[in-house]
Enzyme design. Structure first.
Site, short mmCIF file in Angstrom:
data_model
loop_
_atom_site.label_atom_id
_atom_site.label_comp_id
_atom_site.label_asym_id
_atom_site.label_seq_id
_atom_site.Cartn_x
_atom_site.Cartn_y
_atom_site.Cartn_z
N SER A 77 0.82 -1.25 0.00
CA SER A 77 0.09 -0.11 0.05
C SER A 77 0.94 1.37 0.04
O SER A 77 0.43 2.23 -0.60
CB SER A 77 -0.88 0.15 1.27
OG SER A 77 -1.77 -1.14 0.91
N ASP A 334 -5.98 1.09 -4.68
CA ASP A 334 -4.55 0.98 -4.62
C ASP A 334 -4.06 -0.31 -5.25
O ASP A 334 -3.01 -0.06 -5.84
CB ASP A 334 -3.81 1.51 -3.40
CG ASP A 334 -4.17 0.53 -2.16
OD1 ASP A 334 -5.44 -0.21 -2.19
OD2 ASP A 334 -3.64 0.71 -0.99
ZN LIG Z 1 -3.63 -1.08 0.26
#
Ligand SMILES: [Zn+2]
Length: 550
Positions: A77, A334
């Site tokens: 992330s 993401d």
């Molecule tokens: Zn993430």
């Protein structure tokens, strides 16, 4: 001749003027970026079936996002957020800094074939939020986790490890962001001290540098609030709302566990209300942080609950963008997490994929009052196949009365075998998905496929984009460019002297002292303090200090 020349000049000038006007007309006044962390189109489909109506994101589908980071096809992330906040690919766990061959602890990371670093290792690179702020826009961030979580942090922090919550919180406090809503108050409070909330809870501190950053926020003119009611009452242009000492609750569990916490839609609405008062426009980042955790846990009810809560926040932003007409809204995950699929071969429910009914799709989660983690906390100890089934029926709905005895037995045994019930959470959620529902999962981690892009507003992007391109699109929408590390001046580690081991290291350059992770400098002789346009960044891994250029 003279007249012709003059006419030509007038023509050029008017063309330039026209050009300028049309550029301005094309530029967006506001940009809102919204990230449901860790999901893909499978949760969009499942959530739509569960809601029984189109989602807000459905009308915004405009393309796909390529997600890999500099050292792996599957991104983490922090690297993903750095890409779409700054326009630079980076290494696993890095936030707002250039990628490196090796991680700070020396482990070889390398680069994927075809990925050329676009910034120096560990050097800070500016984010779209920082550029917007420098140009007079109001800025804000909203998250349902600690605000130090990877996605929000990448928009205002520069650090080699997303796990350094205390340093990240310090950088966020000194980043001069107008509106901050989320969790994580424990990283504002010194260790050994505590904060008593407006509703009587006590939040303990985790800071090791002795600084009380709630006091610092107050000094800087922020209104600090800790509850939904406190947030609604705010009229100040500068506000920090911390609604838990750590992460906020899953959307499904919030009313039961902490009804003082606002929803992501409520935080988004308040942030837009405050930021839109700035006549220069604003940049806002909103993260539905826990969609990802539900994917890690293979918990379909949790994931659907938090995705629908995120979609409601998109609805709030979309309503504003439609009325305003001058706002670019971009939403995208993401990366994907869990590899959720709708249908899998092990399932006995339904027996054949072409017989999949609406009930098979929605009944296992439509009456869910809690995440499976929350539900597990309600199973009586010792667990039996009977009380397991009863608990699932009570908290996830009537569908679970059909849970086969062998499944109830397996869950009871796993529950009883785990001293810490939190440890039973992943295997039980995985097991019940596989044996009692039509939802399949391939992993408890991230996966690498492209994720959907949902957009609305002037010059909305349409197509397949690398995640780095999204930062550039946001900057161009404002008429700005992202300038990498150009805003900082690089110094060798000598400038830190013997403060390196200090919890509050200070770089000394000429007559000025620059505290690390802060946006101030102090004159050694006169004691005068200046506010800087950015924070001073120290990269212990390469020994360099980066001081904001004035
Ligand atoms: Zn993430």
């Amino acid at each position: 001749m003279i007249n012709l020349k003059k006419m030509a000049l007038v023509l050029v000038v008017s063309m330039l003027t026209l050009g300028l006007i049309s550029t301005q007309a094309l530029a967006a006044k506001n940009v809102i970026v919204m990230v449901p962390d860790g999901c893909s189109s499978s949760i969009q489909t499942l959530s739509r079936w569960v809601k029984g109506a189109p989602l807000n994101v459905d009308g915004l589908t405009s393309g796909a996002v390529i997600t890999h980071m500099s050292n792996s096809i599957i991104t983490g992330s922090a690297a993903a957020a750095t890409a779409f906040a700054t326009g630079h690919k980076t290494s696993v766990r890095f936030l707002g800094v250039g990628p490196s061959e090796k991680c700070p602890k020396g482990k070889q990371l390398g680069f994927l074939t075809g990925v050329e670093p676009t910034a120096a290792p560990f050097a800070p690179v500016e984010s779209i939020l920082e550029v917007a702020k420098r140009n007079g826009k109001a800025t804000g961030m909203v998250a349902t986790s600690r605000i130090t979580h990877a996605t929000p942090a990448a928009f205002a922090c520069h650090i080699d490890d997303r796990g350094k919550d205390n340093e990240i919180m310090e950088q966020l406090v000194y980043a001069d962001i107008d509106v901050v809503f989320g969790g994580g108050a424990r990283h504002l409070i010194p260790k050994g001290e505590s904060y008593v909330t407006s509703f009587g809870d006590k939040w303990g501190g985790k800071r090791k540098d002795g600084e009380n950053l709630i006091n610092e926020l107050t000094k800087r003119g922020y209104k600090f609030v800790d509850s939904k009611d406190g947030m609604s009452a705010v009229t100040s242009d500068k506000v920090w709302g911390m609604f838990d000492d750590s992460h906020l609750d899953p959307d499904l569990d919030r009313d039961d566990l902490h009804s003082t916490q606002p929803s992501i839609a409520e935080m988004t609405a308040k942030a837009i209300e405050i930021l839109s008062k700035d006549s220069d426009g604003f940049f806002l980042l909103v993260e539905g942080s826990q969609v990802d955790w539900a994917g890690h846990a293979n918990d379909a009810a949790y994931m659907t609950g938090d995705f629908l809560a995120f979609d409601a926040a998109v609805g709030v932003a979309l309503d504003f963008a439609k009325k305003d007409g001058d706002t670019l809204l971009m939403a995208f995950p993401d990366h994907n997490t869990g590899g959720l699929s709708i249908g899998h071969e092990q399932s006995k429910f339904p027996p054949k994929y072409t017989d999949t009914s609406l009930q098979a799709m929605i009944d296992p989660i439509k009456d869910a009052k809690m995440t499976i983690r929350g539900l597990i906390s309600k199973i009586p100890s010792p667990a039996t196949k009977e009380n397991v089934k009863e608990t699932f029926v009570a908290y996830h709905g009537a569908y679970w009365a059909a849970m086969p005895d062998e499944a109830g037995q397996w869950v009871a045994e796993t529950f009883n075998a785990n001293e810490k019930k939190d440890k039973a959470y992943y295997p039980i959620a995985e097991y019940v998905s596989k044996h009692v529902t039509a939802y399949g999962w391939t992993t408890h981690n991230h996966t690498a496929e492209d994720v959907p892009l949902w957009t609305y507003g002037p010059n909305r992007p349409v197509g397949t984009f690398d995640n780095t391109k999204l930062a550039i699109i946001a900057a161009e929408a404002f008429g700005y460019s992202l300038n990498g590390s150009a805003a900082w001046e690089e110094h060798s580690e000598g400038v830190l002297g013997d403060t390196k081991k200090d919890p509050n290291p200070v770089a000394t350059v000429g007559d000025w002292e620059y505290p690390v992770s802060k946006d101030i400098r102090k004159n050694k002789k006169s004691g005068k303090i200046d506010r800087l346009v950015d924070i001073t960044v120290w990269a212990p891994a390469n020994g360099k200090v980066y001081i904001p250029k004035q």
